[in-house]
Design an enzyme around this catalytic site. Sequence first.
Site, PDB file in Angstrom:
ATOM      1  N   CYS A   3      -8.203 -24.193  23.294  1.00 64.68           N
ATOM      2  CA  CYS A   3      -7.383 -24.177  24.574  1.00 64.68           C
ATOM      3  C   CYS A   3      -7.708 -23.113  24.161  1.00 64.68           C
ATOM      4  O   CYS A   3      -6.753 -21.948  23.040  1.00 64.68           O
ATOM      5  CB  CYS A   3      -5.252 -24.468  24.511  1.00 64.68           C
ATOM      6  SG  CYS A   3      -5.491 -23.254  26.171  1.00 64.68           S
ATOM      7  N   CYS A  11      -1.362 -17.705  25.746  1.00 62.65           N
ATOM      8  CA  CYS A  11       0.628 -19.050  26.023  1.00 62.65           C
ATOM      9  C   CYS A  11       0.220 -19.711  24.822  1.00 62.65           C
ATOM     10  O   CYS A  11      -0.291 -19.964  24.569  1.00 62.65           O
ATOM     11  CB  CYS A  11      -0.492 -20.268  27.106  1.00 62.65           C
ATOM     12  SG  CYS A  11       0.841 -21.540  27.135  1.00 62.65           S
ATOM     13  N   CYS A  14       1.985 -24.101  23.914  1.00 66.28           N
ATOM     14  CA  CYS A  14       2.174 -25.737  22.719  1.00 66.28           C
ATOM     15  C   CYS A  14       1.965 -25.244  21.644  1.00 66.28           C
ATOM     16  O   CYS A  14       0.330 -24.734  20.370  1.00 66.28           O
ATOM     17  CB  CYS A  14       0.866 -26.405  23.121  1.00 66.28           C
ATOM     18  SG  CYS A  14       0.727 -27.050  24.810  1.00 66.28           S
ATOM     19  N   CYS A  92      -4.827 -25.364  32.372  1.00 64.03           N
ATOM     20  CA  CYS A  92      -4.401 -25.334  31.446  1.00 64.03           C
ATOM     21  C   CYS A  92      -5.067 -27.193  30.820  1.00 64.03           C
ATOM     22  O   CYS A  92      -5.155 -27.742  32.099  1.00 64.03           O
ATOM     23  CB  CYS A  92      -2.500 -25.601  31.602  1.00 64.03           C
ATOM     24  SG  CYS A  92      -1.737 -26.177  30.554  1.00 64.03           S
ATOM     25  N   GLN A 216       8.557 -38.979  33.697  1.00 61.07           N
ATOM     26  CA  GLN A 216       7.785 -38.906  32.066  1.00 61.07           C
ATOM     27  C   GLN A 216       7.118 -37.886  32.269  1.00 61.07           C
ATOM     28  O   GLN A 216       5.856 -38.267  32.974  1.00 61.07           O
ATOM     29  CB  GLN A 216       8.074 -40.468  31.188  1.00 61.07           C
ATOM     30  CG  GLN A 216       9.195 -40.943  31.072  1.00 61.07           C
ATOM     31  CD  GLN A 216      10.339 -40.935  30.372  1.00 61.07           C
ATOM     32  OE1 GLN A 216      10.025 -39.549  29.251  1.00 61.07           O
ATOM     33  NE2 GLN A 216      10.911 -41.623  30.037  1.00 61.07           N
ATOM     34  N   GLU A 275      21.725 -44.804  38.555  1.00 60.87           N
ATOM     35  CA  GLU A 275      21.255 -43.554  38.083  1.00 60.87           C
ATOM     36  C   GLU A 275      21.930 -42.247  39.327  1.00 60.87           C
ATOM     37  O   GLU A 275      22.424 -43.421  40.490  1.00 60.87           O
ATOM     38  CB  GLU A 275      19.085 -43.838  38.384  1.00 60.87           C
ATOM     39  CG  GLU A 275      18.760 -42.056  39.002  1.00 60.87           C
ATOM     40  CD  GLU A 275      18.802 -41.021  38.316  1.00 60.87           C
ATOM     41  OE1 GLU A 275      18.519 -42.051  36.762  1.00 60.87           O
ATOM     42  OE2 GLU A 275      19.492 -40.387  38.314  1.00 60.87           O
ATOM     43  N   ASN A 324      19.342 -44.730  28.445  1.00 61.47           N
ATOM     44  CA  ASN A 324      18.107 -43.489  28.492  1.00 61.47           C
ATOM     45  C   ASN A 324      17.989 -41.951  29.087  1.00 61.47           C
ATOM     46  O   ASN A 324      17.266 -41.740  30.256  1.00 61.47           O
ATOM     47  CB  ASN A 324      16.431 -43.850  28.460  1.00 61.47           C
ATOM     48  CG  ASN A 324      14.928 -42.801  28.740  1.00 61.47           C
ATOM     49  OD1 ASN A 324      14.519 -43.085  29.782  1.00 61.47           O
ATOM     50  ND2 ASN A 324      15.309 -41.664  27.997  1.00 61.47           N
ATOM     51  N   CYS A 351      15.302 -38.369  24.047  1.00 62.96           N
ATOM     52  CA  CYS A 351      14.290 -37.343  24.727  1.00 62.96           C
ATOM     53  C   CYS A 351      14.166 -35.918  23.652  1.00 62.96           C
ATOM     54  O   CYS A 351      13.922 -35.107  22.975  1.00 62.96           O
ATOM     55  CB  CYS A 351      14.129 -37.436  25.763  1.00 62.96           C
ATOM     56  SG  CYS A 351      15.250 -36.338  26.425  1.00 62.96           S
TER      57      CYS A 351
HETATM   58  C1  LIG Z   1      15.202 -38.807  30.220  1.00 60.51           C
HETATM   59  S1  LIG Z   1      15.651 -39.608  32.225  1.00 60.51           S
HETATM   60  C2  LIG Z   1      15.270 -40.756  32.151  1.00 60.51           C
HETATM   61  C3  LIG Z   1      14.605 -41.351  33.227  1.00 60.51           C
HETATM   62  C4  LIG Z   1      14.137 -43.286  33.046  1.00 60.51           C
HETATM   63  N1  LIG Z   1      14.130 -43.826  32.635  1.00 60.51           N
HETATM   64  C5  LIG Z   1      12.559 -42.773  32.624  1.00 60.51           C
HETATM   65  O1  LIG Z   1      12.352 -43.725  32.067  1.00 60.51           O
HETATM   66  O2  LIG Z   1      11.807 -42.717  33.521  1.00 60.51           O
HETATM   67  C6  LIG Z   1      17.610 -39.490  32.178  1.00 60.51           C
HETATM   68  C7  LIG Z   1      17.615 -39.720  33.886  1.00 60.51           C
HETATM   69  O3  LIG Z   1      19.215 -39.680  33.901  1.00 60.51           O
HETATM   70  C8  LIG Z   1      20.037 -39.268  35.139  1.00 60.51           C
HETATM   71  N2  LIG Z   1      21.160 -38.805  35.137  1.00 60.51           N
HETATM   72  C9  LIG Z   1      21.330 -37.963  34.439  1.00 60.51           C
HETATM   73  N3  LIG Z   1      23.138 -37.491  34.308  1.00 60.51           N
HETATM   74  C10 LIG Z   1      23.172 -38.900  35.166  1.00 60.51           C
HETATM   75  C11 LIG Z   1      24.433 -39.740  34.682  1.00 60.51           C
HETATM   76  N4  LIG Z   1      25.627 -38.625  33.918  1.00 60.51           N
HETATM   77  N5  LIG Z   1      24.759 -40.920  35.223  1.00 60.51           N
HETATM   78  C12 LIG Z   1      23.539 -41.295  35.132  1.00 60.51           C
HETATM   79  N6  LIG Z   1      22.223 -41.014  35.160  1.00 60.51           N
HETATM   80  C13 LIG Z   1      22.074 -39.833  34.947  1.00 60.51           C
HETATM   81  C14 LIG Z   1      18.738 -38.380  35.344  1.00 60.51           C
HETATM   82  O4  LIG Z   1      18.843 -38.100  36.800  1.00 60.51           O
HETATM   83  C15 LIG Z   1      17.320 -38.794  34.673  1.00 60.51           C
HETATM   84  O5  LIG Z   1      16.870 -40.261  36.083  1.00 60.51           O
END
Ligand SMILES: C[S@@+](CC[C@H](N)C(=O)[O-])C[C@H]1O[C@@H](n2cnc3c(N)ncnc32)[C@H](O)[C@@H]1O
Length: 392
Positions: A3, A11, A14, A92, A216, A275, A324, A351
């Site tokens: 890069c 920048c 990364c 980028c 993601q 969600e 997640n 994450c």
């Molecule tokens: C790391 S992302 C994962 C989304 C999905 N599993 C994916 O792989 O794309 C976390 C998700 O949690 C949602 N979120 C945040 N706070 C929340 C809550 N209190 N209850 C339910 N969902 C929530 C966010 O909007 C987001 O879509």
Amino acid sequence: MRCPHFETGACRSCTLLDLPRPRRLAEARDRVEQLLAPHLAPGASPGTVWGPPILGAEARFRARGKMAVGGTAQEPVLTLPGQSAGTDLCDCPLYPDGVEEVLEGVKALIRRAQVPPYDVARRRGEIKNVLVTTAPDGQHLLRLVLRSEAVLPRLREHLPALLAAHPSVLAVTANLHPAHTTAVEGAEEIPLAGAAVIPVRTGDVTLFARPQSFLQTHTEVAGQLYRQGAEWVRGILAGGDPATSPRIWDLYCGLGGFALHIARAVPAAQVTGVEVSAQAVEGAREGAAAAGLEGVRFLAADATAWAEQEAAGPDGPPRIAVVNPPRRGLGERLAGWLERSGVEHVVYSSCHPATLAADLAAMPSLRITAGRFVDMFPHTRHAEVIVRLRRT
Ligand SMILES: C[S@@+](CC[C@H](N)C(=O)[O-])C[C@H]1O[C@@H](n2cnc3c(N)ncnc32)[C@H](O)[C@@H]1O
């Protein structure tokens, strides 16, 4: 990945770009495995638990581009938020082919429509950020983050030229962000062209990404992540009574990546995705309809409140919970509920391994039986990890 902007110091987004990939991966895996070592199932060893890492391309992978707009209406400059304001970073190398051209098209739009970039210090100007979502087939969803509606008539007037020059742009929206905060976007979305949704083929399903739904970062890696989650769920259920319909929850389901893969892999299952974002839930339902999946439903709710309430109902807790959460993790309340719930199996995709470790400390009965490091954020210290937990 080479890069030029990293090499000149313009920048540093990364942060680990100069580490060779094998060394970066080895160090990252080591950090994650050590952090999670206290939470392995009794009798399990790192050698049996940790599978090969989930890897993808190191360049041209980024599904979402976020550019801060600087310079002037005549000479706009698109940089990464927090990086050197004077350097244009449209090229980028994390961005897939085609994104640079679309960003150049946005600069031409800013010039033609005479949209002044927002000046953070003086709190003046109109356009703050440009956000581009890219599907693997090269289509784009473009979002212009604006301080107010003042420039909308001029943008509308000049948008057709951008759309004609860049047919890969399926839709354009304006996001209104009047507050003077570091948040990248505001709450209100105004469609300017096209239907504000982009189909993103991910693993074995199509996700329908909408402006304010999570997606993601690395689509190729995300596809493998969802397949891994679904494979573990199928393995857990293998040998069960085919006449029963196991209930599976996907908490924090976003656009439904895990839920849709699980519904495909285990057609007999009743899968519920939960969600908080209504936009994401709408996208997830579209994903289920496109895949012809009937055993899956999506609900807009707070994951913790919903899980507590649903489990107290006649059906009780699910057979398997997939979680997640965002970087903050599950938190004490949901981790505490899972610990007490009697749920036998949990698949946790994180994450932020530090909050995963904190959550695991709060649910000592659920222990790691399998795990994989996930290279979702190449060239950085950020790590994704997916683990399978079993009640012991
Ligand atoms: C790391 S992302 C994962 C989304 C999905 N599993 C994916 O792989 O794309 C976390 C998700 O949690 C949602 N979120 C945040 N706070 C929340 C809550 N209190 N209850 C339910 N969902 C929530 C966010 O909007 C987001 O879509």
